[in-house]
Every structure is written in C-alpha cells, then in structure tokens.
Design a protein around this motif. Structure first.
Motif, PDB file in Angstrom:
ATOM      1  N   ASP A 211       0.907  -1.126   0.049  1.00  0.00           N
ATOM      2  CA  ASP A 211       0.041  -0.083   0.092  1.00  0.00           C
ATOM      3  C   ASP A 211       0.766   1.478   0.065  1.00  0.00           C
ATOM      4  N   ALA A 212       2.140   1.150   0.431  1.00  0.00           N
ATOM      5  CA  ALA A 212       3.143   2.242   0.372  1.00  0.00           C
ATOM      6  C   ALA A 212       4.023   2.261  -0.741  1.00  0.00           C
ATOM      7  N   PHE A 213       3.450   1.589  -1.966  1.00  0.00           N
ATOM      8  CA  PHE A 213       4.510   1.630  -3.165  1.00  0.00           C
ATOM      9  C   PHE A 213       4.965   2.969  -3.692  1.00  0.00           C
ATOM     10  N   ASP A 214       3.807   4.048  -3.655  1.00  0.00           N
ATOM     11  CA  ASP A 214       4.202   5.228  -4.448  1.00  0.00           C
ATOM     12  C   ASP A 214       5.289   5.856  -3.310  1.00  0.00           C
ATOM     13  N   GLU A 215       5.078   5.637  -2.006  1.00  0.00           N
ATOM     14  CA  GLU A 215       6.179   6.410  -1.197  1.00  0.00           C
ATOM     15  C   GLU A 215       7.613   5.715  -1.039  1.00  0.00           C
ATOM     16  N   VAL A 216       7.460   4.424  -1.261  1.00  0.00           N
ATOM     17  CA  VAL A 216       8.761   3.631  -1.339  1.00  0.00           C
ATOM     18  C   VAL A 216       9.338   4.082  -2.816  1.00  0.00           C
ATOM     19  N   SER A 217       8.700   3.835  -3.831  1.00  0.00           N
ATOM     20  CA  SER A 217       9.254   4.056  -5.057  1.00  0.00           C
ATOM     21  C   SER A 217       9.808   5.568  -5.257  1.00  0.00           C
ATOM     22  N   ALA A 218       9.074   6.498  -4.591  1.00  0.00           N
ATOM     23  CA  ALA A 218       9.577   7.922  -4.574  1.00  0.00           C
ATOM     24  C   ALA A 218      11.023   7.922  -3.968  1.00  0.00           C
ATOM     25  N   HIS A 219      11.057   7.047  -2.832  1.00  0.00           N
ATOM     26  CA  HIS A 219      12.224   7.201  -2.041  1.00  0.00           C
ATOM     27  C   HIS A 219      13.646   6.330  -2.925  1.00  0.00           C
ATOM     28  N   VAL A 220      13.124   5.534  -3.668  1.00  0.00           N
ATOM     29  CA  VAL A 220      14.113   4.974  -4.487  1.00  0.00           C
ATOM     30  C   VAL A 220      14.588   5.898  -5.562  1.00  0.00           C
ATOM     31  N   ARG A 221      13.671   6.313  -6.116  1.00  0.00           N
ATOM     32  CA  ARG A 221      14.117   7.465  -7.008  1.00  0.00           C
ATOM     33  C   ARG A 221      15.073   8.561  -6.582  1.00  0.00           C
ATOM     34  N   THR A 222      15.443   8.753  -5.332  1.00  0.00           N
ATOM     35  CA  THR A 222      16.298   9.674  -4.836  1.00  0.00           C
ATOM     36  C   THR A 222      17.646   9.181  -4.886  1.00  0.00           C
ATOM     37  N   ALA A 223      17.810   7.917  -4.996  1.00  0.00           N
ATOM     38  CA  ALA A 223      19.154   7.289  -4.775  1.00  0.00           C
ATOM     39  C   ALA A 223      20.198   7.819  -6.144  1.00  0.00           C
ATOM     40  N   SER A 224      21.566   7.552  -5.560  1.00  0.00           N
ATOM     41  CA  SER A 224      22.298   7.976  -6.492  1.00  0.00           C
ATOM     42  C   SER A 224      23.174   6.646  -6.649  1.00  0.00           C
ATOM     43  N   VAL A 225      23.266   5.933  -7.829  1.00  0.00           N
ATOM     44  CA  VAL A 225      23.693   4.552  -8.130  1.00  0.00           C
ATOM     45  C   VAL A 225      24.852   4.589  -8.794  1.00  0.00           C
ATOM     46  N   GLU A 226      25.456   5.749  -8.868  1.00  0.00           N
ATOM     47  CA  GLU A 226      26.740   5.702  -9.958  1.00  0.00           C
ATOM     48  C   GLU A 226      27.865   4.864  -9.438  1.00  0.00           C
ATOM     49  N   GLN A 227      28.136   4.979  -7.980  1.00  0.00           N
ATOM     50  CA  GLN A 227      29.263   4.124  -7.651  1.00  0.00           C
ATOM     51  C   GLN A 227      29.181   2.455  -7.922  1.00  0.00           C
ATOM     52  N   PRO A 228      27.804   1.844  -7.625  1.00  0.00           N
ATOM     53  CA  PRO A 228      27.650   0.706  -8.015  1.00  0.00           C
ATOM     54  C   PRO A 228      27.893   0.181  -9.520  1.00  0.00           C
ATOM     55  N   THR A 229      27.663   1.109 -10.283  1.00  0.00           N
ATOM     56  CA  THR A 229      27.738   0.944 -11.812  1.00  0.00           C
ATOM     57  C   THR A 229      29.293   0.927 -11.896  1.00  0.00           C
ATOM     58  N   ARG A 230      30.101   1.925 -11.163  1.00  0.00           N
ATOM     59  CA  ARG A 230      31.651   1.819 -11.471  1.00  0.00           C
ATOM     60  C   ARG A 230      31.950   0.372 -11.145  1.00  0.00           C
ATOM     61  N   LEU A 231      31.540  -0.188  -9.979  1.00  0.00           N
ATOM     62  CA  LEU A 231      31.936  -1.492  -9.490  1.00  0.00           C
ATOM     63  C   LEU A 231      31.810  -2.314 -10.787  1.00  0.00           C
ATOM     64  N   LEU A 232      30.584  -2.559 -11.469  1.00  0.00           N
ATOM     65  CA  LEU A 232      30.461  -3.376 -12.335  1.00  0.00           C
ATOM     66  C   LEU A 232      31.364  -3.339 -13.629  1.00  0.00           C
ATOM     67  N   ARG A 233      31.521  -1.850 -13.880  1.00  0.00           N
ATOM     68  CA  ARG A 233      32.518  -1.491 -15.219  1.00  0.00           C
ATOM     69  C   ARG A 233      34.139  -1.997 -14.699  1.00  0.00           C
ATOM     70  N   SER A 234      34.289  -2.008 -13.474  1.00  0.00           N
ATOM     71  CA  SER A 234      35.678  -2.344 -13.147  1.00  0.00           C
ATOM     72  C   SER A 234      35.695  -3.845 -13.096  1.00  0.00           C
ATOM     73  N   PHE A 235      34.660  -4.576 -12.576  1.00  0.00           N
ATOM     74  CA  PHE A 235      34.797  -6.167 -12.802  1.00  0.00           C
ATOM     75  C   PHE A 235      34.725  -6.610 -14.198  1.00  0.00           C
ATOM     76  N   ALA A 236      33.914  -5.882 -15.245  1.00  0.00           N
ATOM     77  CA  ALA A 236      34.041  -6.258 -16.735  1.00  0.00           C
ATOM     78  C   ALA A 236      35.404  -5.989 -17.202  1.00  0.00           C
ATOM     79  N   ALA A 237      36.119  -4.674 -16.999  1.00  0.00           N
ATOM     80  CA  ALA A 237      37.410  -4.440 -17.461  1.00  0.00           C
ATOM     81  C   ALA A 237      38.474  -5.556 -17.093  1.00  0.00           C
ATOM     82  N   ARG A 238      38.318  -5.755 -15.678  1.00  0.00           N
ATOM     83  CA  ARG A 238      39.211  -6.880 -15.190  1.00  0.00           C
ATOM     84  C   ARG A 238      39.169  -8.055 -15.664  1.00  0.00           C
TER      85      ARG A 238
END
Length: 242
Positions: A211-238
């Motif tokens: 029932d709190a889907f809209d509230e939870v999803s709005a909070h998710v959208r505030t996240a910055s996920v640049e660093q986890p993406t860098r982790l994946l790029r590092s894994f692929a490159a290695r």
C-alpha cells in the motif's frame, strides 16, 4: 570485448529476469551479444564455464533460509555452490549478488539468518580498509549509496573471506573469497527506474508494504547509484583483461 560474460539468472519471474539481464548489460557496459543469459532456474549450470571471461549471478526471491525448498531450488543452490567453488579456486571470475551471497556464505561455513533484513530502497555502504585496497572496490568512494531489498543477511564475514563493505543494517555487505570471487549483499546493477520496475513484479512478495508503493518508489528514485555501476565496469574490465 574479446570474450563473453555469462549472466546466471536465478529469478523464476521471467519479466524480472529479462530486465535484470538488461540492467547487468548496461551496468557492465557491454553489448547484447557480450552478455550471455543462462536461466539457472530451468537449466543446470553449463559445463563449459571456462569459455566465459567472467560470470555475474543475479538476485532472486529465493532465500537460503527458506523452509521446505523444492528439488529445483536445492539443485539451483548446488549449482551456485559449484560455480562459487570454481571462482574461489581461481578457475573463473565471478560476482555473486543478493541471494547469491547467502549461498556463498553458507558454502564457506558462515551463518545466514533472518536477523538482518533490509528495507527496500537506498542505503549507505561503507568500505572497510580491505575494500579501499581491493582491486575492484578500491575505485569506489569510501561511502556510497546502493539499492537493497532483502529478507536475510549475515552479521559476520564467513571463514576464509575478506570483508570489503559493511553498514549497520546488514554488517556484511560485500566480501572477497579466494582469487576470483566477489559477493555483494546490495544490488549493483539496477538504475532507480529499473529497481522501481522490479518492485512492481514483487509488490506483494513482502519486501515492502504494498500500500506504500508510491512512497517507497519515490524514495528509491532519490538514490544515486553511480558507484555500484563503477563496480560493475571495474569487474568487466578486469575480467576481459585477465
């Protein structure tokens, strides 16, 4: 890229599985043909793992602590243990995420329990000293945001593993085992929009108040996920350079 990566899917829900493959593809920075999709829910682990430069294991609604497992789930967990063993021994490189870290923790003799669940949304991840010096994690900010949604976790890094990242909610957020295995509790692959789309699939699975889907999803959208993406790029490159 000179060699393909293998994405091992452990999600029974096909819609979520296809979307997760796309998230890993984009996060790793590879083309469609460079990330082979293998559905471990429906097909045993392939025998020719050495044909792939590296392997990423996606998340799942399964839990290591699930009671009354089906034969299919038990077989899937055995296959993941076999894959983890190969990576620990250095016969391949693998990144286990979400449910996968629980399988590896148990294999190493650690304890997975329901005492460390995580809410659905962004959380702060803190690198340990070993994490700051790790060849993959060392490129990340010492503290960064990542997305989580889990019912189980572990408080103590398992025997033989090196703790790389932690936080208060779930003390073991990432570790390395052997020469070729990394494991994360957090999800390194989805964008915030991809994570919200995954929430739609699992809306009634008990990860958050439906029932709190809209509230939870709005909070998710505030996240910055640049660093986890860098982790994946590092894994692929290695992996490709190895």
């Amino acid at each position: 890229m000179t060699a393909s990566l293998l994405y091992v899917c452990v999600r029974p829900q096909r819609e979520a599985a296809v979307a997760e493959w796309a998230s890993f593809r984009d996060g790793l920075g590879v083309r469609d043909d460079d990330l082979v999709h293998h559905d471990l829910v429906r097909e045993p682990l392939p025998a020719d793992l050495d044909r792939y430069a590296a392997i990423v294991v996606g998340g799942s609604p399964f839990n290591v602590t699930d009671p009354g497992k089906t034969d299919e789930q038990r077989r899937l967990e055995r296959d993941l243990e076999r894959l983890a063993g190969a990576a620990i021994e250095g016969r391949t490189n693998a990144l286990f995420t979400c449910f996968g870290i629980g399988v590896v923790t148990r294999l190493l003799g650690g304890r997975v329990s329901l005492l460390h669940p995580e809410g659905t949304g962004p959380t702060d991840i803190v690198l340990t000293e070993a994490g700051r010096n790790d060849e993959l994690f060392g490129i990340l900010n010492p503290r960064f945001e990542a997305l989580t949604a889990h019912k189980e976790g572990t408080a103590i890094v398992p025997p033989g593993a090196t703790l790389l990242a932690e936080n208060d909610a779930c003390p073991v957020q990432a570790y390395r085992a052997g020469s070729g295995l990394w494991a994360t509790q957090f999800h390194p692959e989805p964008t915030t929009e991809a994570f919200v789309a995954r929430m739609v699939v699992y809306r009634d699975a008990g990860y958050f108040d439906a029932d709190a889907f809209d509230e939870v999803s709005a909070h998710v959208r505030t996240a910055s996920v640049e660093q986890p993406t860098r982790l994946l790029r590092s894994f692929a490159a290695r992996s490709v350079a190895a």
